[in-house]
Design an enzyme around this catalytic site. Structure first.
Site, PDB file in Angstrom:
ATOM      1  N   CYS A 221       0.829  -1.205   0.000  1.00 16.85           N
ATOM      2  CA  CYS A 221       0.000   0.000   0.000  1.00 16.85           C
ATOM      3  C   CYS A 221       0.865   1.258   0.000  1.00 16.85           C
ATOM      4  O   CYS A 221       1.498   1.572  -0.997  1.00 16.85           O
ATOM      5  CB  CYS A 221      -0.966  -0.041   1.178  1.00 16.85           C
ATOM      6  SG  CYS A 221      -2.356   1.099   1.030  1.00 16.85           S
ATOM      7  N   HIS A 222       0.930   2.014   1.098  1.00 16.68           N
ATOM      8  CA  HIS A 222       1.818   3.173   1.181  1.00 16.68           C
ATOM      9  C   HIS A 222       3.174   2.807   1.769  1.00 16.68           C
ATOM     10  O   HIS A 222       4.066   3.664   1.849  1.00 16.68           O
ATOM     11  CB  HIS A 222       1.171   4.286   2.010  1.00 16.68           C
ATOM     12  CG  HIS A 222       0.011   4.948   1.320  1.00 16.68           C
ATOM     13  ND1 HIS A 222      -1.277   4.470   1.416  1.00 16.68           N
ATOM     14  CD2 HIS A 222      -0.052   6.031   0.509  1.00 16.68           C
ATOM     15  CE1 HIS A 222      -2.097   5.243   0.703  1.00 16.68           C
ATOM     16  NE2 HIS A 222      -1.374   6.197   0.134  1.00 16.68           N
ATOM     17  N   GLU A 252      -5.926   7.229  -4.540  1.00 18.28           N
ATOM     18  CA  GLU A 252      -5.814   8.458  -3.743  1.00 18.28           C
ATOM     19  C   GLU A 252      -7.001   9.383  -4.007  1.00 18.28           C
ATOM     20  O   GLU A 252      -7.538   9.992  -3.071  1.00 18.28           O
ATOM     21  CB  GLU A 252      -4.501   9.192  -4.051  1.00 18.28           C
ATOM     22  CG  GLU A 252      -3.242   8.500  -3.571  1.00 18.28           C
ATOM     23  CD  GLU A 252      -3.064   8.484  -2.063  1.00 18.28           C
ATOM     24  OE1 GLU A 252      -4.008   8.819  -1.326  1.00 18.28           O
ATOM     25  OE2 GLU A 252      -1.966   8.112  -1.621  1.00 18.28           O
TER      26      GLU A 252
END
Length: 320
Positions: A221-222, A252
């Protein structure tokens, strides 16, 4: 299933996005009562104990062993380790120290932290496969949680385990980590990582060392924010020329943070020479490129850990 491009895909839908701050948890403390003292004023005939001295000694030893066993289960958090846990191959989980979806000086930014399912699900897969897990964060010490979905039984089991909860609240600092002790490093996600992962040179050096010794680097993910500035010893970025997956620009936009994050992760990885491979919004997507494993979103977290296992079996670095 795996496809020719090296992608691991599972089209499970992303669990409902929830963002709730974690409740503080008191760390259990174990203390002993002070031993009584006496002055030898006179000789006193003391009553015999209710139990023979040998039984009292056994009870005391048993209690001491219970304390040590509990401490050992916490691994590096308590400083105890059993011979069995020391022999297990270890994986380092990297959690964010940041606590909001914005810079530290923006007090009204939404709370954030590591995304719980991106830790709980990989942790379960790797622990069941026989790996020990330690936790580190950029600042060390306490971390914060996002995505606190306790309707997910795996999340609930992790979050309600006092030892695991204590581990996330007492993470190692990078200076405390011996990279030679680990066969893999896993960057967990959460929007907060975008503010403290990219420029942490200590964590980048740890991950590069593990990779260059033959270990695995993984992120979801991030979490790939930790890969953006990660360079190998020859000066090349780790992701250059590799296929990667990470939270996409469209995702996003879908969560309303396109204009809030300090940079767009997919674009930054491509700027470092990676080939970003995306799936439709919130669909599981895991990409394997050499010994780098990356996942697109929370729905990909379990798949990242599963994809790590055959790489760990075939490419585990030799211990010094």
């Amino acid at each position: 299933m795996f496809v020719d491009s090296g992608h691991f895909k599972d089209r499970a839908q992303l669990p409902e996005w929830r963002s709730e701050p974690g409740m503080p948890q008191r760390t259990p403390a174990i203390g002993g009562m002070p031993l009584p003292t006496s002055e030898p004023i006179m000789s006193i005939a003391l009553p015999r104990p209710c139990l023979p001295a040998s039984w009292l000694m056994r009870i005391a030893c048993g209690l001491a062993l219970c304390v040590i066993a509990f401490a050992a289960s916490a691994g590096t958090v308590t400083g105890f380790a059993t011979q069995e846990s020391q022999a297990m191959p270890r994986i380092l989980f990297v959690l964010t120290s940041h606590d909001r979806k914005g810079p530290a000086d923006v007090a009204d930014a939404a709370p954030s932290g590591f995304y719980l399912s991106e830790v709980a699900h990989p942790h379960e897969v790797l622990r069941e496969a026989g790996y020990a897990v330690d936790f580190v964060s950029p600042k060390g010490g306490r971390t914060h949680v996002d995505g606190l979905d306790l309707d997910d039984p795996v999340n609930a089991a992790f979050w309600n385990d006092p030892v695991l909860r204590a581990a996330t609240e007492n993470t190692l600092a990078p200076a405390q980590v011996d990279p030679d002790a680990y066969v893999a490093v896993f960057y967990a996600g959460g929007h907060a990582t975008m503010w403290d992962f990219p420029d942490n040179t200590e964590l980048a050096a740890i991950a590069a060392h593990i990779y260059e010794r033959g270990g695995v680097v993984a992120a979801v993910c991030h979490g790939p924010a930790g890969l953006v500035n990660l360079k190998l010893s020859d000066g090349r970025y780790l992701v250059t020329g590799k296929d990667v997956s990470a939270f996409t620009n469209d995702e996003e936009r879908a969560v309303g943070l396109y204009d809030s994050v300090p940079f767009l992760l997919a674009d930054a990885l491509q700027a470092r020479g990676a080939r970003h491979v995306s799936a439709p919004n919130f669909q599981a997507q895991v990409v394997i490129s050499e010994r780098l494993v990356t996942g697109q979103n929370p729905a990909s977290a379990k798949g990242v850990a599963e994809a790590m296992l055959p790489l760990l079996t075939s490419a585990t670095p030799a211990r010094d």
